[in-house]
Design a protein around this motif. Structure first.
Motif, mmCIF file in Angstrom:
data_model
loop_
_atom_site.group_PDB
_atom_site.id
_atom_site.type_symbol
_atom_site.label_atom_id
_atom_site.label_comp_id
_atom_site.label_asym_id
_atom_site.label_seq_id
_atom_site.Cartn_x
_atom_site.Cartn_y
_atom_site.Cartn_z
ATOM 1 N N LYS A 160 34.212 37.697 27.969
ATOM 2 C CA LYS A 160 35.207 36.618 28.081
ATOM 3 C C LYS A 160 35.115 35.581 26.960
ATOM 4 O O LYS A 160 35.365 34.391 27.182
ATOM 5 C CB LYS A 160 35.083 35.931 29.460
ATOM 6 C CG LYS A 160 35.106 36.935 30.626
ATOM 7 C CD LYS A 160 35.081 36.279 31.998
ATOM 8 C CE LYS A 160 34.926 37.336 33.086
ATOM 9 N NZ LYS A 160 34.890 36.777 34.446
ATOM 10 N N GLY A 215 33.155 41.136 34.408
ATOM 11 C CA GLY A 215 34.123 41.778 33.513
ATOM 12 C C GLY A 215 33.802 43.224 33.166
ATOM 13 O O GLY A 215 34.276 43.739 32.142
ATOM 14 N N LYS A 216 33.051 43.910 34.000
ATOM 15 C CA LYS A 216 32.647 45.295 33.705
ATOM 16 C C LYS A 216 33.844 46.240 33.618
ATOM 17 O O LYS A 216 33.981 46.977 32.645
ATOM 18 C CB LYS A 216 31.677 45.808 34.788
ATOM 19 C CG LYS A 216 30.344 45.077 34.814
ATOM 20 C CD LYS A 216 29.437 45.624 35.903
ATOM 21 C CE LYS A 216 29.983 45.428 37.301
ATOM 22 N NZ LYS A 216 30.164 44.008 37.698
ATOM 23 N N SER A 217 34.679 46.224 34.644
ATOM 24 C CA SER A 217 35.801 47.166 34.670
ATOM 25 C C SER A 217 36.759 46.912 33.508
ATOM 26 O O SER A 217 37.229 47.849 32.858
ATOM 27 C CB SER A 217 36.547 47.076 36.005
ATOM 28 O OG SER A 217 35.683 47.427 37.067
ATOM 29 N N THR A 218 37.012 45.644 33.239
ATOM 30 C CA THR A 218 37.917 45.287 32.152
ATOM 31 C C THR A 218 37.325 45.717 30.807
ATOM 32 O O THR A 218 38.032 46.217 29.927
ATOM 33 C CB THR A 218 38.186 43.760 32.154
ATOM 34 O OG1 THR A 218 38.494 43.348 33.484
ATOM 35 C CG2 THR A 218 39.338 43.401 31.232
ATOM 36 N N VAL A 257 39.961 41.220 26.726
ATOM 37 C CA VAL A 257 41.386 40.912 26.775
ATOM 38 C C VAL A 257 41.979 40.856 25.365
ATOM 39 O O VAL A 257 43.022 41.445 25.087
ATOM 40 C CB VAL A 257 41.620 39.572 27.513
ATOM 41 C CG1 VAL A 257 43.078 39.145 27.407
ATOM 42 C CG2 VAL A 257 41.217 39.712 28.980
ATOM 43 N N ARG A 315 41.888 48.800 38.551
ATOM 44 C CA ARG A 315 41.352 47.856 37.579
ATOM 45 C C ARG A 315 41.126 48.510 36.218
ATOM 46 O O ARG A 315 40.777 47.849 35.261
ATOM 47 C CB ARG A 315 40.068 47.220 38.108
ATOM 48 C CG ARG A 315 40.339 45.892 38.810
ATOM 49 C CD ARG A 315 39.102 45.332 39.463
ATOM 50 N NE ARG A 315 38.826 46.007 40.719
ATOM 51 C CZ ARG A 315 37.610 46.237 41.186
ATOM 52 N NH1 ARG A 315 36.562 45.875 40.497
ATOM 53 N NH2 ARG A 315 37.447 46.840 42.335
ATOM 54 N N ASP A 359 36.833 34.218 24.812
ATOM 55 C CA ASP A 359 38.194 33.908 24.364
ATOM 56 C C ASP A 359 38.651 32.589 24.974
ATOM 57 O O ASP A 359 38.041 32.091 25.938
ATOM 58 C CB ASP A 359 39.157 35.055 24.740
ATOM 59 C CG ASP A 359 39.042 35.460 26.213
ATOM 60 O OD1 ASP A 359 39.041 34.566 27.092
ATOM 61 O OD2 ASP A 359 38.942 36.669 26.492
ATOM 62 N N PRO A 374 29.022 40.984 39.926
ATOM 63 C CA PRO A 374 30.450 41.148 40.246
ATOM 64 C C PRO A 374 31.276 40.068 39.552
ATOM 65 O O PRO A 374 30.872 38.908 39.518
ATOM 66 C CB PRO A 374 30.496 40.969 41.768
ATOM 67 C CG PRO A 374 29.116 41.294 42.249
ATOM 68 C CD PRO A 374 28.187 40.873 41.140
HETATM 69 N N1 GDP Z 1 39.487 35.631 29.792
HETATM 70 C C1 GDP Z 1 38.952 36.820 30.066
HETATM 71 N N2 GDP Z 1 38.893 37.248 31.339
HETATM 72 C C2 GDP Z 1 38.341 38.459 31.584
HETATM 73 C C3 GDP Z 1 37.843 39.265 30.531
HETATM 74 N N3 GDP Z 1 37.333 40.399 31.081
HETATM 75 C C4 GDP Z 1 37.536 40.295 32.415
HETATM 76 N N4 GDP Z 1 38.135 39.130 32.735
HETATM 77 C C5 GDP Z 1 38.522 38.682 34.087
HETATM 78 O O1 GDP Z 1 37.389 38.573 34.922
HETATM 79 C C6 GDP Z 1 37.668 39.016 36.241
HETATM 80 C C7 GDP Z 1 36.706 40.090 36.677
HETATM 81 O O2 GDP Z 1 36.886 41.237 35.869
HETATM 82 P P1 GDP Z 1 36.417 42.689 36.307
HETATM 83 O O3 GDP Z 1 36.552 43.572 35.121
HETATM 84 O O4 GDP Z 1 37.128 43.132 37.539
HETATM 85 O O5 GDP Z 1 34.878 42.434 36.658
HETATM 86 P P2 GDP Z 1 33.788 43.387 37.331
HETATM 87 O O6 GDP Z 1 33.684 42.976 38.764
HETATM 88 O O7 GDP Z 1 32.522 43.102 36.603
HETATM 89 O O8 GDP Z 1 34.234 44.812 37.173
HETATM 90 C C8 GDP Z 1 39.129 39.466 36.226
HETATM 91 O O9 GDP Z 1 39.928 38.425 36.702
HETATM 92 C C9 GDP Z 1 39.399 39.717 34.763
HETATM 93 O O10 GDP Z 1 40.752 39.540 34.429
HETATM 94 C C10 GDP Z 1 37.943 38.787 29.176
HETATM 95 O O11 GDP Z 1 37.563 39.432 28.191
HETATM 96 N N5 GDP Z 1 38.514 37.571 29.019
#
Ligand code: GDP
Ligand code: MG
Length: 337
Positions: free
Chosen positions: A204, A69-72, A243, A110, A206, A66
């Motif tokens: 991430k 960054g999966k959803s992003t 991002v 998301r 970046d 969790p």
């Molecule tokens: N800096 C940065 N933050 C990211 C990136 N991808 C996701 N995040 C951040 O990481 C957090 C979790 O992302 P989310 O996609 O919800 O994760 P999931 O729980 O795996 O689905 C969020 O606050 C996102 O904004 C990225 O490529 N760069």
């Protein structure tokens, strides 16, 4: 097409699903995921009719802890794929979701762009059955999406329990997402999960995390080397930023190469055939356990055996054998096969 009420028990016309009617597909999925006994038959008939039209998608499994960054990533990667002409279905297995719970909406928000895009179908499935947090019907839902013309399916699961294995067992390519700071991360990832990854994505990469992401990439490359060998594909590690959009082309390229390499070796068809066989046995196991739990006549005897095991007066092996014998005996008694 006639308007029909939405809900379990509705059987949408096969032709509507094949024509890509989203409402018909959604109704089909509701039927497929229904836990009502009377829906099983119609759901199975529907899936049987759809099966010859399924199989034409690239199937990607996406897992990771969790917050990794999966959803992003799915939002960024999926939006690009759609721009390149793909029709995308995103199936999110959400252990916390309930049919009418808030997390379905949560997952959609998301992935706001994808949720709005009419070339994309986003569906969050509640977990059901006994497979440690795995939506029992997700594979069937995937097949229905393929029959409806979606040619890229991304199945997202949170890295808990047996869900990674289940997702790896239903997709062509299994992607494990990890984030920078991997020194500890590496220890936390279960062995079997790493070994199944076709692509490890370091997210991430970046800003201040760019350096740590490069380190994580090297760490995972070293770790993967230990598992290398077997199969025509050599697993890869790719860093990306969902991002900023960096690394996404490289990942898309690796997916294409994976498909080409596997197809050339005849390994993709073999993998899908083996997966179908493995899934059959998952279903058999689940069905047997479900039948046991649902049988009220067996319940007192099962409870008594459970109590004996808890009191450590009976071995688990002996108790399990007696439970299975009772289940088998039940079906002999009732004359069913
Ligand atoms: N800096 C940065 N933050 C990211 C990136 N991808 C996701 N995040 C951040 O990481 C957090 C979790 O992302 P989310 O996609 O919800 O994760 P999931 O729980 O795996 O689905 C969020 O606050 C996102 O904004 C990225 O490529 N760069
Ligand atoms: Mg998520």
């Amino acid at each position: 097409m006639t308007a029909r009420p939405h809900g379990p028990g509705q059987v949408p016309p096969v032709a509507d699903i094949l024509a890509g009617d989203r409402r018909a597909l959604a109704t089909a999925i509701t039927l497929i995921e229904s836990t009502r006994e009377e829906d099983r038959g119609p759901a199975e008939d529907l899936l049987q009719a759809l099966l010859p039209h399924a199989g034409n998608a690239v199937r990607l499994g996406i897992s990771g802890a969790p917050g990794v960054g999966k959803s992003t990533f799915i939002e960024a990667f999926g939006t690009r794929a759609i721009a390149a002409g793909r029709r995308l279905a995103v199936l999110a297995i959400d252990p916390s979701s309930e049919r009418s719970g808030g997390s379905i909406l949560g997952d959609k928000t998301r992935m706001p762009e994808l949720a709005r895009n009419n070339q994309c179908f986003v569906r969050a499935s509640p977990t059901g059955g006994t497979l440690g947090g795995v939506a029992r019907r997700t594979r069937d839902v995937m097949l229905a999406c393929e029959a409806a013309g979606f040619d890229l399916v991304m199945v997202e699961t949170v890295g808990v329990g047996q869900s990674e294995a289940a997702v790896a067992d239903m997709t062509d390519l299994y992607m494990l997402l990890v984030q920078p700071g991997a020194g500890d991360e590496l220890q936390g990832i279960k062995r079997g999960v790493m070994e199944r990854a076709d692509i490890v994505v370091v997210t991430k990469a970046d800003g201040a995390l760019e350096g740590p992401a490069a380190h994580a990439k090297a760490d995972f490359e070293a770790a993967l080397m230990l598992h290398a060998g077997g199969g025509p594909w050599t697993p890869r590690v790719i860093a990306c930023s969902s991002v900023e959009g960096t690394g996404l082309d490289e990942i898309a390229d690796a997916v294409e190469r994976y498909r080409a390499t596997m197809a050339e070796a005849g390994a993709l068809e073999a993998k899908r055939a083996a997966q179908a066989g493995a899934w059959l046995w998952r279903e058999v196991e689940e069905s047997l356990v479900a039948a046991l739990h649902a049988d009220e006549r067996l319940a007192p005897a099962v409870a008594a055996l459970e109590a004996d095991v808890a009191a450590q007066t009976l071995t688990t092996g002996a108790a399990a054998r007696r439970i299975v014998q009772r289940l088998l005996q039940r079906d002999v008694d009732s004359g069913s096969r």
